[in-house]
Design a protein around this motif. Structure first.
Motif, PDB file in Angstrom:
ATOM      1  N   PRO A  52       0.827  -1.209   0.000  1.00 30.33           N
ATOM      2  CA  PRO A  52       0.000   0.000   0.000  1.00 30.33           C
ATOM      3  C   PRO A  52       0.866   1.266   0.000  1.00 30.33           C
ATOM      4  O   PRO A  52       1.357   1.678   1.044  1.00 30.33           O
ATOM      5  CB  PRO A  52      -0.832  -0.135   1.269  1.00 30.33           C
ATOM      6  N   PHE A  53       1.045   1.845  -1.144  1.00 26.25           N
ATOM      7  CA  PHE A  53       1.869   3.054  -1.245  1.00 26.25           C
ATOM      8  C   PHE A  53       1.274   4.208  -0.438  1.00 26.25           C
ATOM      9  O   PHE A  53       1.984   5.096  -0.006  1.00 26.25           O
ATOM     10  CB  PHE A  53       2.016   3.472  -2.718  1.00 26.25           C
ATOM     11  N   CYS A  54      -0.051   4.186  -0.263  1.00 28.32           N
ATOM     12  CA  CYS A  54      -0.715   5.296   0.452  1.00 28.32           C
ATOM     13  C   CYS A  54      -0.120   5.509   1.835  1.00 28.32           C
ATOM     14  O   CYS A  54      -0.052   6.630   2.308  1.00 28.32           O
ATOM     15  CB  CYS A  54      -2.220   5.036   0.555  1.00 28.32           C
ATOM     16  N   ILE A  73      -3.890   2.939   6.597  1.00 29.35           N
ATOM     17  CA  ILE A  73      -5.069   3.330   5.813  1.00 29.35           C
ATOM     18  C   ILE A  73      -5.926   2.138   5.368  1.00 29.35           C
ATOM     19  O   ILE A  73      -7.138   2.132   5.616  1.00 29.35           O
ATOM     20  CB  ILE A  73      -4.628   4.209   4.625  1.00 29.35           C
ATOM     21  N   PRO A  74      -5.338   1.121   4.718  1.00 30.55           N
ATOM     22  CA  PRO A  74      -6.200   0.013   4.280  1.00 30.55           C
ATOM     23  C   PRO A  74      -6.922  -0.655   5.461  1.00 30.55           C
ATOM     24  O   PRO A  74      -8.064  -1.090   5.328  1.00 30.55           O
ATOM     25  CB  PRO A  74      -5.221  -0.960   3.620  1.00 30.55           C
ATOM     26  N   GLU A  75      -6.256  -0.699   6.622  1.00 28.65           N
ATOM     27  CA  GLU A  75      -6.886  -1.350   7.773  1.00 28.65           C
ATOM     28  C   GLU A  75      -8.112  -0.582   8.228  1.00 28.65           C
ATOM     29  O   GLU A  75      -9.178  -1.152   8.447  1.00 28.65           O
ATOM     30  CB  GLU A  75      -5.870  -1.484   8.923  1.00 28.65           C
ATOM     31  N   ILE A 123      -9.050   6.654  -3.576  1.00 26.47           N
ATOM     32  CA  ILE A 123      -9.890   6.495  -2.375  1.00 26.47           C
ATOM     33  C   ILE A 123      -9.990   7.837  -1.635  1.00 26.47           C
ATOM     34  O   ILE A 123      -9.038   8.616  -1.629  1.00 26.47           O
ATOM     35  CB  ILE A 123      -9.254   5.437  -1.426  1.00 26.47           C
ATOM     36  N   THR A 124     -11.089   8.053  -0.958  1.00 26.46           N
ATOM     37  CA  THR A 124     -11.293   9.302  -0.188  1.00 26.46           C
ATOM     38  C   THR A 124     -10.632   9.170   1.184  1.00 26.46           C
ATOM     39  O   THR A 124     -11.311   9.191   2.215  1.00 26.46           O
ATOM     40  CB  THR A 124     -12.791   9.572   0.023  1.00 26.46           C
ATOM     41  N   ILE A 125      -9.316   9.035   1.202  1.00 22.52           N
ATOM     42  CA  ILE A 125      -8.619   8.686   2.450  1.00 22.52           C
ATOM     43  C   ILE A 125      -8.774   9.776   3.518  1.00 22.52           C
ATOM     44  O   ILE A 125      -9.146   9.502   4.661  1.00 22.52           O
ATOM     45  CB  ILE A 125      -7.122   8.429   2.165  1.00 22.52           C
TER      46      ILE A 125
END
Ligand SMILES: Cc1cc2nc3c(=O)[nH]c(=O)nc-3n(C[C@H](O)[C@H](O)[C@H](O)COP(=O)(O)OP(=O)(O)OC[C@H]3O[C@@H](n4cnc5c(N)ncnc54)[C@H](O)[C@@H]3O)c2cc1C
Ligand code: SF4
Length: 494
Positions: A52-54, A73-75, A123-125
């Protein structure tokens, strides 16, 4: 993964800001929220990438990419999708002490690095982050959690911006006794007296400060270290000191006519406005008013945008924002590939408001101020400019070249200089003999945060130069970790 087909089924959706013509009538936040159902769908779009580069927070070819505090973030996207908001805030607080600030003011380098962003809207992080913390506060889950054991070690943190607050929060969690010294009358640094209320409501800053105070941190306002309290005395009183004083020396405009009245640094304009707003709802008159004036903002960045939005709320006659660089391209260029932050043209809130009111983006690109002219009383009257183009010189460096025939005179009764900052103030540093680097920032390696003086650490804009709230949080956390290691011989802080 939240929902394997989420990114194929759902489109990116961010909440609509309040309409410009409505929001310029007040100083309330312009952000809104999606409904809970819609926010969960936004969480479902996350693909939970293998890499996840984010959340990488790395430099690629010198350009920052991903979240500088490595938010998981993905979690938390998955947890939002499943409606597990309490678990989501626990995950978010592991890496970010103040998601209510970054969820509002962060430029979101994470979103520029989102894999989905290669060929689809990302994604709207940032908005998901904001929704998690706001949901947690509204549910009453954010309550004081003082440490169970105190170490007996005392630490002074100088400056209460995001780096000082993050540092104090971490050190307090580790059980140390922390005192934060702030020369202003309110705590928060540029969170309080830089970023305007419509972007970050000051009640939210105060809410977090109150929480930290309830957890045992002492805040001493109206105390300038180096002036009201000598820095060497402080060092004797505390086991360690962390400098988090920001990069507060503003870059000036060196031009003929600068001495005229009605020319201010952006931060002085913004600070006076917020202070008067909080003290008296702007009734005490202790602010620099843009009402009925032609305002020129020199500097096309975020601080300039805040000056535009503030001037509009005062009721200025016109507002123009000068930017010396060219207008950014509409789309990513080949030399600015994913996952770097995309340097593309966009209108921020202040420009949107000016656009609706006056019919165009207030920014003028590739423009250089030649001189400022005042009236017989020494009040600024007009600004003389010329357009420039950027060309490479023989050494391959870009230099500005004036374009003949593009000279122009702009009416101006208020000029705001938003040209960035040149470094920290150094009175207290000199008292302790703290070394500064060639840019006058405190010399302390990133990751170690130690200065040349034993037991003295540095973080935030004071160490790295003018930057972002999220980087200040990163540095405050890092300095706390190293300070804890210094005091205890080991550390459990991340
Ligand atoms: C107008 C403006 C708008 C911005 N908007 C954004 C944005 O939208 N998003 C974003 O990410 N970043 C934004 N930034 C940048 C961001 O605010 C800063 O990078 C960040 O606040 C730096 O945090 P810091 O803790 O290092 O310093 P600061 O926030 O500058 O805090 C330093 C504090 O130390 C105090 N201090 C200094 N010296 C002493 C002393 N000797 N004794 C006691 N106290 C002292 C100062 O009074 C100040 O309160 C903005 C900056 C400005 C100027
Ligand atoms: S702090 Fe900024 S970069 Fe990190 S997840 Fe939040 S919006 Fe993205």
């Amino acid at each position: 993964m939240a929902k394997p087909t989420g990114f194929m089924e759902y489109k990116r959706e961010v909440p609509e800001d309040r309409p410009p013509l409505e929001r310029i009538k007040d100083w309330d936040e312009f952000h809104c929220h999606l409904s809970e159902e819609k926010q969960r769908i936004q969480g479902a779009r996350c693909m939970d990438c293998g890499t996840p580069f984010c959340h990488s927070g790395m430099l690629f070819n010198g350009a920052a990419s991903g979240c500088p505090i490595n938010n998981l973030i993905p979690e938390w996207n998955e947890l939002i999708y499943k409606g597990l908001w309490e678990e989501a805030i626990k995950r978010l607080h592991k890496t970010n002490n103040f998601p209510e600030f970054t969820g509002r003011v962060c430029p979101a380098p994470c979103e520029g690095a989102c894999t989905l962003g290669i060929n689809e809207p990302m994604i709207t992080i940032k908005n998901n982050e904001c929704a998690i913390i706001d949901h947690a506060y509204s549910e009453g889950w954010i309550v004081p959690e003082p440490p169970k054991v105190r170490t007996g070690k005392t630490i002074a943190v100088i400056g209460s911006g995001p780096s000082g607050l993050a540092c104090a929060d971490q050190l307090n969690k580790a059980g140390h006794t922390v005192t934060v010294f702030e020369r202003s009358d309110r705590v928060g640094g540029l969170l309080m007296y830089g970023i305007p209320n419509m972007k970050l409501d000051k009640k939210l800053v105060q809410r977090r400060v109150d929480l930290m105070a309830a957890e045992g941190i002492t805040f001493k306002t109206g105390v300038e270290i180096g002036k009201d309290l000598p820095a060497d005395k402080l060092l004797k009183q505390f086991d360690a000191v962390v400098f988090c004083g920001g990069a507060t020396k503003a870059r000036d405009l060196v031009v003929e006519g600068r001495e005229n009245k009605g020319i201010y640094f952006a931060v002085d304009f913004l600070k006076a406005n917020t202070k008067s707003l909080l003290d008296s709802n702007l009734q005490d008159g202790n602010y620099i008013s843009a009402k009925d004036k032609d305002v020129i903002v020199i500097g096309g960045g975020d601080t300039g945008t805040d000056c535009v939005g503030t001037s509009i709320r005062h009721g200025c006659r016109s507002v123009v924002q000068f930017e010396i660089l060219p207008q950014p391209p509409m789309e990513r260029q080949k030399n600015n590939p994913w996952p770097q932050w995309p340097k593309v043209y966009k209108m921020d809130y202040g420009q949107e408001e000016a656009n609706v009111l006056y019919g165009s983006d207030p920014r003028q690109y590739c423009i250089m101020t030649k001189k400022i002219v005042g009236d017989d009383n020494g009040n600024v009257k007009e600004i003389h400019t010329v357009n420039i183009e950027w060309k490479k010189d023989d050494a391959g460096r870009f230099v500005s070249v004036e374009i003949p025939g593009t000279e122009k005179v702009w009416p101006a009764q208020l000029v705001l200089i938003a040209m960035g900052f040149v470094g920290p103030e150094d009175k207290a540093l000199k008292q302790l003999g703290i070394e500064q680097d060639t840019r006058s920032n405190i010399k302390a390696d990133y990751g170690k945060f130690t200065t040349n003086k034993k037991g003295v650490f540095a973080a935030g804009d004071m160490r790295r130069g003018q930057s972002l709230v999220v980087w200040a949080i990163n540095e405050g956390r890092g300095a706390a970790r190293e300070c804890d290691r210094y005091l205890m011989g080991y550390t459990n802080l991340p």
